[in-house]
Design an enzyme around this catalytic site. Sequence first.
Site, short mmCIF file in Angstrom:
data_model
loop_
_atom_site.label_atom_id
_atom_site.label_comp_id
_atom_site.label_asym_id
_atom_site.label_seq_id
_atom_site.Cartn_x
_atom_site.Cartn_y
_atom_site.Cartn_z
N GLU A 66 14.88 -15.29 -0.18
CA GLU A 66 15.33 -16.39 0.67
C GLU A 66 14.30 -17.52 0.74
OE1 GLU A 66 16.06 -14.73 4.48
OE2 GLU A 66 17.68 -13.40 3.80
N ASP A 119 0.84 -1.20 0.00
CA ASP A 119 0.00 0.00 0.00
C ASP A 119 0.87 1.25 0.00
OD1 ASP A 119 -2.71 1.22 0.40
OD2 ASP A 119 -1.75 1.95 2.23
#
Length: 560
Positions: A274, A225
């Site tokens: 990751e 956002d």
Amino acid sequence: MSQHSADPAPTSALATVADRRDWWRDAVIYQVYPRSFADSNGDGMGDLEGVRSRLPYLRDLGVDAVWLSPFYASPQADAGYDVADYRAVDPMFGNLLDADALIRDAHDLALRIIVDLVPNHSSDQHEWFKRALAEGPGSPLRERYHFRPGKGADGELPPNDWESIFGGPAWTRVTEPDGTPGEWYLHLFAPEQPDFNWDHPAVGDEFRSILRFWLDMGVDGFRIDVAHGLVKADGLPDLGSHDQVKLLGNDVMPFFDQDGVHEVYRAWRIVLDEYAGDRIFVAEAWTPTIERTANYVRPDELHQAFNFQYLSTHWDAEELRSCVDRTLDAMRPVGAPATWVLSNHDVTRHATRFANPAGLGTQIRTAGDRELGLRRARAATLLMLALPGSAYLYQGEELGLPDVVDLPDEVRQDPAYFRGAGQDGFRDGCRVPIPWTRDGSSYGFGSGGSWLPQPSGWGELSVEAQSGVAGSTLELYRSALAVRSEQADLGAGDRVEWLKAPEGVLAFRRGAFVCTTNTGGEAATVPAHGRVLLASGEVTVTDDGEAKLPADTTVWWIAD
């Protein structure tokens, strides 16, 4: 304050949704506004268990992923975009076990889950902000927000001239613990939404931790956002204009689209990479140009950015073609897919926008010509789904829902509605709970009514009323998504081959596939480019290889 999480989702839980790498490049992603989607407990408010119960519907619709608007712990001053605890679910929506179950069920149905993240500001009920107020001037917690002394002899004036997007000044003065008027804090939106200071390292540390929390829960990505916010210009300089809202999207502002935001997202990308499962970031970035939007999706930053320029384009062949070309040209150098969107929770639904004359903006207060709007909306959807890249659908648009433009003032809840000189404040019209059945207190939304009143004719637009009905908008969407998944030339790629077409008509080829859209007010004669795969209206093909394409109609062709 945070609820305890369930155990992290094992990598195997992602197996059913990780079969295809780079899935997001041509994905169709469906936005769920949780409070208006489905209510499981009859309190009139949608919730996570309600969303979970309707996941099979979304799978059968044919979407690839579900984006959930905020469900975090929040006082709800701005419908959950004022977050008090980023690691907790607000009780009105359920709890973390409900979120965990929703994610796991979605994966079992081969649906991915994208959650909203709100990093520009928190709630004023966030523990950091409450402590900052309680500890007074000099508190280290105040450095994590933008606290400043005021101007004027007694500090009675705001620190600068910035205006809130919701109207009024972007600053609020606090009362200090000793009862005296004190410092001011920055809030680009409501006063209940103080902006974080992203120059402070603790803010970055906290959000990287929040990312890991939800990634460990198994989410497949984040919609960011106000991704263009976060970083403010050094010194917080005055802007000088007293009609700043009108400048948004036209200029680089000292509080929006600052170059420093890109360092934040490079650090986030390291965290995301990751994790297994091809997870993604999506930017809500309002920028002056599509070229500046492309900066957010460079290879080491975010994966997608909403194409607000396309959403704002009028129903006009030349304007649409220009926007498509600019978008593809901007995204190609950074290797990112284009995105296409027509509606969301902040703008008037496109079935209503297209029902009104062009030039009225993205928040419209009049119903317009309902039949015209729906016809154009159906055609616009097929055009959008034929373009290369990823497409976003907003809940209920597959039902052809219009905006509810006649909500009584006393039921409105958009915070911008109650403030002057800001956004129009009529976003409630696109947030009315969607209808599932023809009858019932809330047309199948729940057993206890709905938090915003639904129109009396809502039942005839419901899922029940349209399912299995040839030519209904719902069946058009189902067919379009099925065809899109079957045709290799749809979605993928980054180019279109424009074809010669009459004035007001768009025509392009993608491999063996051709899309033809008539944006004009009169029927047009066009070549029949093979067999009709799908059309938004009635198309007549003649024996001499021509087709009569009605006004405001799109047809998909495939070479025989």
